[in-house]
Design an enzyme around this catalytic site. Sequence first.
Site, short mmCIF file in Angstrom:
data_model
loop_
_atom_site.label_atom_id
_atom_site.label_comp_id
_atom_site.label_asym_id
_atom_site.label_seq_id
_atom_site.Cartn_x
_atom_site.Cartn_y
_atom_site.Cartn_z
N ILE A 1 14.61 -8.74 -18.07
CA ILE A 1 14.91 -7.57 -18.89
C ILE A 1 16.12 -7.91 -19.75
O ILE A 1 17.11 -8.47 -19.26
CB ILE A 1 15.18 -6.32 -18.02
CG1 ILE A 1 15.42 -5.09 -18.88
CG2 ILE A 1 16.35 -6.52 -17.07
CD1 ILE A 1 14.15 -4.40 -19.29
N CYS B 1 0.84 -1.19 0.00
CA CYS B 1 0.00 0.00 0.00
C CYS B 1 0.88 1.24 0.00
O CYS B 1 2.10 1.17 -0.04
CB CYS B 1 -0.90 0.04 1.24
SG CYS B 1 -1.94 -1.41 1.46
N ASP C 1 -2.99 -9.43 7.46
CA ASP C 1 -1.82 -9.28 8.32
C ASP C 1 -1.81 -7.92 9.01
O ASP C 1 -1.22 -7.76 10.08
CB ASP C 1 -0.52 -9.50 7.53
CG ASP C 1 -0.39 -8.59 6.32
OD1 ASP C 1 -1.41 -8.07 5.84
OD2 ASP C 1 0.75 -8.41 5.84
#
Length: 664
Positions: free
Chosen positions: A294, A2, A100
């Site tokens: 990549i 977040c 959590d």
Amino acid sequence: MCGVVGQVVVSGSTRVEESEIRQMLAMIRHRGPDEFGIYLDQQVGLGNARLSIIDLTGGQQPISNADDSLWILYNGEVFNFLELRSELTQRGHRFKTHSDTEVILHLFEEFGPACLERLNGQFAIAIWDRRRKALFLARDRLGVRPLFYTLVDGLLVFASEVKAILAVPRVTARIRPSALMQLFTFWSVQPPHTIFEGIQELPPGCFLMAESGTVTVQRYWELDFPVAASASRASHAAEAEALDQLRQGLTDAVALRLRADVPVGAYLSGGLDSSIIAALIRQRAGQRLTTFSITFDDPDFDESAYQLLMARHLGTDHQVVRATHADIGRVFPDVIWHTETPVLRTAPAPMFLLSKLVRDNGFKVVLTGEGADEFLAGYDLFREAKVRRFWARQPDSLMRPLLLKRLYRFVSQWDDGAFAFQKAFFKRGLTETDAPDYSHRIRWQTTRRAFRFLNPDALAPDRMGTVPLDLGCISYPAGFTDWSPLAQAQYLEIKTFLSPYLLSSQGDRMGMAHSVEGRFPFLDHRLVELCNRLPDQLKLRGMTEKYLLKTLGQTLLPSEVFTRLKRPFRAPIQKSFFGETSPDYVRDLLSPQAIAAAGLFQPKAVQLLVDKVAAGARLGETDEMALVGMLSTQLLHQRFIQDFQMPPPLSSHDRVKIHRADRP
């Protein structure tokens, strides 16, 4: 994963406005685009932008305890939350979600700040105690997840990213010129400082308490190594035991980091570290794994052959993004918007492209191999320091400096002239082996050559009477001098480079730019503490780096992977900014007019370098780093000082849940 934001009134009669919390959240929408939550009372405003990975339907933040006296915001993952939840349930705690986040809150309710010692994860936490009118902020041990704060007009403002703090009208953005001296020494500004004046970073392994008008920061975890006397050679039996502990510890760290309610992928660079992680995932999951890599058009940087070899060996669904010079130049302004600090390498740009590939394939979580080089002695810098200490015992030896040729086997031409230059270069300060920064001094002195570009007028004491940052900003812990030379070098690398640059500019910021969470099994604190206790020879045996990990790799990987020479991850610089695909912004921002307007560098000195590269001259490594550093600083000035753009605040069209308490 977040993003978190918040404002807390520490003193005075300042009021927190909901509109400002909404604007702060809008600035970090990329960190958590799934849903938003806000808590407001008379003294605090808290906001969360959620990237839902655990408890997709029930884990929206902020979350409160049973009587709503504690409220939590949280960015990250605590991987042992199931075990902690079971323990807390036995202690009488009751849960309303399966997240959590709520486990952390109840753990704090039970143990206070000491709860941090029980967490196995990567996190930035904010807990508001309504009864005590106290704010608790905390960051994980190694600084995987970011957390910044500032104090202005009696208001403590904090956020996962600086741009959210700068969205508050009373906060003014100013680049601190003297911080550039740290950048052009250590490759990053050192915590708690940032490139922005007045804005601080909560250091890794620390927590902050704001209560009764005071703000204090305390350390709860620190790196530690055994004294040199106990870092002796390991017996065959001890080596076998250490290998078994490493295998078990890494297997468990991988298993914990596979906990998610969404699919989990893995980065595959073609090197030892990421290949071992991917192999352990396949062993554990027993199902098809998606890997991401990549590759580069430039053969000097491309490792696609080893990536494909490993992907075929494991049978993964392998996804690749190819980075051209033009791609790196094109995305670099966006890269700096997300790093929020100047950088000396272009390596974050391909990581930015890679995380976009992950997101485009519908993944939010990837496991990757960062940390192995630091904790198991994988960098050339560690071998270089060992060679120089050996040479220092006989500084006039003609044979000992020949080890440099073995160390830097990627140097294409080792003629007499080149060797004489390298010998003189590495002989500087050769016998000063008691210096605490012996292992890093050459690197730092070399990078400081870029000081010649800095504007001395900008570095002078500012109008507030402050002085430039002390370059001796590294704090050496008690017992540092008792550690082995390798342990000392590891400590410096972890403190000055791992968190401030590798896990930030090249890690969290590039992943979260596209809402992708990176997870790092090698940074499990139990594994870190195990590696720190290992005898030096199990990490660096002779000139063989990561000896114990390579031994483990023999049981998991094709021989071509675990026997290959290590190559540092880098990306093209000169051809990305100058040449046929040169972006317009490069010349504009490095022009004498733009340099003078920003006031951070000397226009004539910068112009000489620009003219040199524009004429087709090949820059040396230090000049390339200076070029990237100056260009990224100019981009930072443009995006954050000169023309700071804010998106619209969260609106009624966004999924926002608001909790209000004691608020008229």
